[in-house]
Scaffold this motif. Structure first.
Motif, PDB file in Angstrom:
ATOM      1  N   ARG A 286      23.629  47.423  31.143  1.00 41.86           N
ATOM      2  CA  ARG A 286      24.151  46.083  30.933  1.00 41.86           C
ATOM      3  C   ARG A 286      24.682  45.596  32.258  1.00 41.86           C
ATOM      4  O   ARG A 286      25.431  46.327  32.897  1.00 41.86           O
ATOM      5  CB  ARG A 286      25.279  46.126  29.886  1.00 41.86           C
ATOM      6  CG  ARG A 286      25.831  44.795  29.527  1.00 41.86           C
ATOM      7  CD  ARG A 286      25.851  44.507  28.033  1.00 41.86           C
ATOM      8  NE  ARG A 286      24.531  44.449  27.423  1.00 41.86           N
ATOM      9  CZ  ARG A 286      24.283  44.758  26.135  1.00 41.86           C
ATOM     10  NH1 ARG A 286      25.227  45.197  25.354  1.00 41.86           N
ATOM     11  NH2 ARG A 286      23.070  44.637  25.658  1.00 41.86           N
ATOM     12  N   GLY A 288      21.017  43.351  31.659  1.00 41.85           N
ATOM     13  CA  GLY A 288      19.606  43.615  31.897  1.00 41.85           C
ATOM     14  C   GLY A 288      18.979  44.537  30.880  1.00 41.85           C
ATOM     15  O   GLY A 288      17.901  45.072  31.120  1.00 41.85           O
ATOM     16  N   SER A 289      19.624  44.703  29.717  1.00 40.70           N
ATOM     17  CA  SER A 289      19.091  45.653  28.734  1.00 40.70           C
ATOM     18  C   SER A 289      17.695  45.252  28.255  1.00 40.70           C
ATOM     19  O   SER A 289      16.906  46.097  27.867  1.00 40.70           O
ATOM     20  CB  SER A 289      20.038  45.788  27.550  1.00 40.70           C
ATOM     21  OG  SER A 289      20.197  44.540  26.930  1.00 40.70           O
ATOM     22  N   SER A 372      26.758  38.957  31.598  1.00 36.72           N
ATOM     23  CA  SER A 372      25.330  38.922  31.907  1.00 36.72           C
ATOM     24  C   SER A 372      24.882  37.531  32.355  1.00 36.72           C
ATOM     25  O   SER A 372      23.980  37.381  33.176  1.00 36.72           O
ATOM     26  CB  SER A 372      24.586  39.347  30.650  1.00 36.72           C
ATOM     27  OG  SER A 372      23.228  39.228  30.835  1.00 36.72           O
TER      28      SER A 372
HETATM   29  O1  MOO Z   1      22.005  43.431  28.700  1.00 32.94           O
HETATM   30 MO1  MOO Z   1      21.491  41.625  28.678  1.00 32.94          MO
HETATM   31  O2  MOO Z   1      19.962  42.222  28.971  1.00 32.94           O
HETATM   32  O3  MOO Z   1      21.790  41.268  30.306  1.00 32.94           O
HETATM   33  O4  MOO Z   1      23.188  41.325  28.912  1.00 32.94           O
END
Ligand code: MOO
Ligand SMILES: Nc1nc2c(c(=O)[nH]1)N[C@H]1C(S)=C(S)[C@@H](COP(=O)(O)OP(=O)(O)OC[C@H]3O[C@@H](n4cnc5c(N)ncnc54)[C@H](O)[C@@H]3O)O[C@H]1N2
Ligand SMILES: [Mg+2]
Length: 416
Positions: A286, A288-289, A372
């Protein structure tokens, strides 16, 4: 729909491994020395001659025969007669005899017979002579042939980043042209019906596209040119068309947005329609998950998240090492260090957390609003704090891992 919902998070290390494993070098080309900065050496750089290739003076002074200086002292100064005068680039024709010297400047070749240099500061100088008050050892104050490099010695291995020092070395050995790895052709496609270009005034519900220009700058930082595709609305056919076009035109397409589970997130369906080999579509990190990486027709498809911090992090962790490997580099990973956390970080980290941060020698501080979707912390940060998944309750003073951003050359091992 299948791909979208069938998501098994894998570890960051496993994701990095899967990406790098699939990266192939994109070939080689020859560039003029002046354009070699930032490229990767394809062949090891070996010394084609000794450096220096002649014995020379490292000082402005007098070349002498050291034997003549034996017994010199404050009370028994020894006198030398100056029989020639040379600067760097000149070669004296004389051979130095008993108590003779050549006035010599830094970088000039040592005259025949000489085996030591007296610095001006070590002599009392008169018009055609000088005296010294100490004995000089053989080879004292000399720059000896081959002391820097020996002919045949490998000085820089293949796969090295060409930095200014490497350029100096290439020039030293007379390489006007350098064989380097070809840079991959990289496309950028920003998806999102909400996206406005940088010149547009804001409208309700819309935002300016910041990811596209950001990725372009991340590529520029690596010296990689890019092809910017027109921003696409969240519309399957439109996106699909551009992705197909990019598969033909590029070695690697970086998309941003549309990669999660939303009704207008079309990237998962696009990967399915083109029959791409999806390496992963969920990473235990996190932000980017939702980062998805696929390979189709030999080209990489990096599906980075639309959220700016996630997009930025996904590029640094996955795109960067893949592109560097395609460019023939050995040191493909961000350099890592440890530093002491400058403030408490009480939030739990179910997944490995990457926090945009300001690293200052021994300490590191989160760079403000760090969700995020944050843009501000990307701008403020120069590093990423890495907190492993399954941890919580970090306090000021705790040592943490830090990945350094914007460093010319990385490291050859993924260590997290
Ligand atoms: O983990 Mo999401 O993919 O950025 O917050
Ligand atoms: N039900 C769920 N919802 C979401 C999940 C989830 O697991 N379940 N994941 C969340 C996470 S985590 C992220 S990250 C985002 C990823 O979304 P997408 O990659 O599909 O991106 P979009 O939906 O297109 O946009 C997300 C966000 O980013 C803004 N954006 C998009 N492109 C740009 C750009 N070029 N420049 C600046 N900002 C951009 C966009 O307006 C959205 O606000 O999904 C969560 N949802
Ligand atoms: Mg979405």
């Amino acid at each position: 729909m299948k791909l979208k919902n069938n998501r098994n998070p894998i570890s960051v290390a496993e994701a990095v491994f899967r990406v790098v494993e699939r990266a192939r070098r994109t070939g080689t080309e020859t560039v003029p020395l002046a354009e070699s900065y930032g490229r990767i050496l394809v062949e090891p750089l070996a010394a084609t001659h000794d450096v220096p290739h002649f014995d020379r003076s490292p000082y402005d002074g007098f070349a002498i025969r050291s034997a003549d200086s034996a017994g010199a002292s404050r009370d028994r100064r020894i006198k030398f007669k100056v029989i020639d005068h040379i600067g760097a680039g000149d070669v004296s024709k004389v051979t130095i005899g008993d108590f003779q010297a050549v006035r010599i400047m830094t970088g000039a070749a040592l005259p025949s017979g000489a085996d030591a240099v007296v610095m001006f500061e070590q002599a009392i100088v008169t018009e055609h002579s000088f005296t010294i008050r100490k004995a000089f050892a053989p080879q004292e104050n000399l720059s000896l042939q081959g002391e820097d490099m020996r002919a045949g010695e490998t000085v820089v291995p293949a796969g090295s980043f060409i930095h200014p020092g490497t350029v100096a070395l290439l020039a030293t050995f007379g390489y006007g042209q350098v064989q380097v790895a070809r840079r991959p052709v990289v496309g950028i496609l920003s998806t999102g019906t909400e996206l406005l270009d940088v010149h547009s005034p804001l409208e309700p519900g819309k935002i300016r596209n910041s990811n596209g220009p950001m990725i372009a700058a991340q590529l520029a930082r690596m010296g990689i040119p890019y092809k910017m595709y027109d921003t696409a609305a969240d519309q399957l056919e439109e996106c699909l068309l551009t992705v197909r076009e990019a598969l033909v035109e590029t070695d690697c397409l970086i998309t941003t947005g549309g990669v999660s589970v939303g009704d207008y997130d079309y990237l998962p369906e696009i990967y399915e329609q083109i029959g791409a080999d999806v390496l992963f579509n969920k990473v235990a990190m996190r932000p980017g998950s939702v980062t998805t990486v696929a390979v189709s027709e030999g080209a990489f498809l990096f599906g980075l998240s639309g959220n700016p911090s996630a997009c930025f992090t996904g590029f640094e962790l996955f795109v960067r090492p893949a592109l560097l490997k395609m460019m023939g580099a050995d040191k493909t990973y961000l350099p890592r260090t440890t530093a002491l956390l400058a403030e408490d970080y009480p939030i739990a980290n179910p997944f490995t957390r990457f926090i945009r941060a300001v690293h200052d020698r021994t300490s590191v501080r989160p760079a403000g609003f760090n969700k995020s979707n944050a843009v501000s912390s990307i701008a403020r940060g120069n590093s990423l704090i890495v907190l492993p998944g399954g941890t919580r309750g970090y306090a000021a003073g705790d040592p943490v891992d830090v990945l350094l951003l914007g460093v010319e050359e990385g490291t050859d091992e993924w260590v997290l």
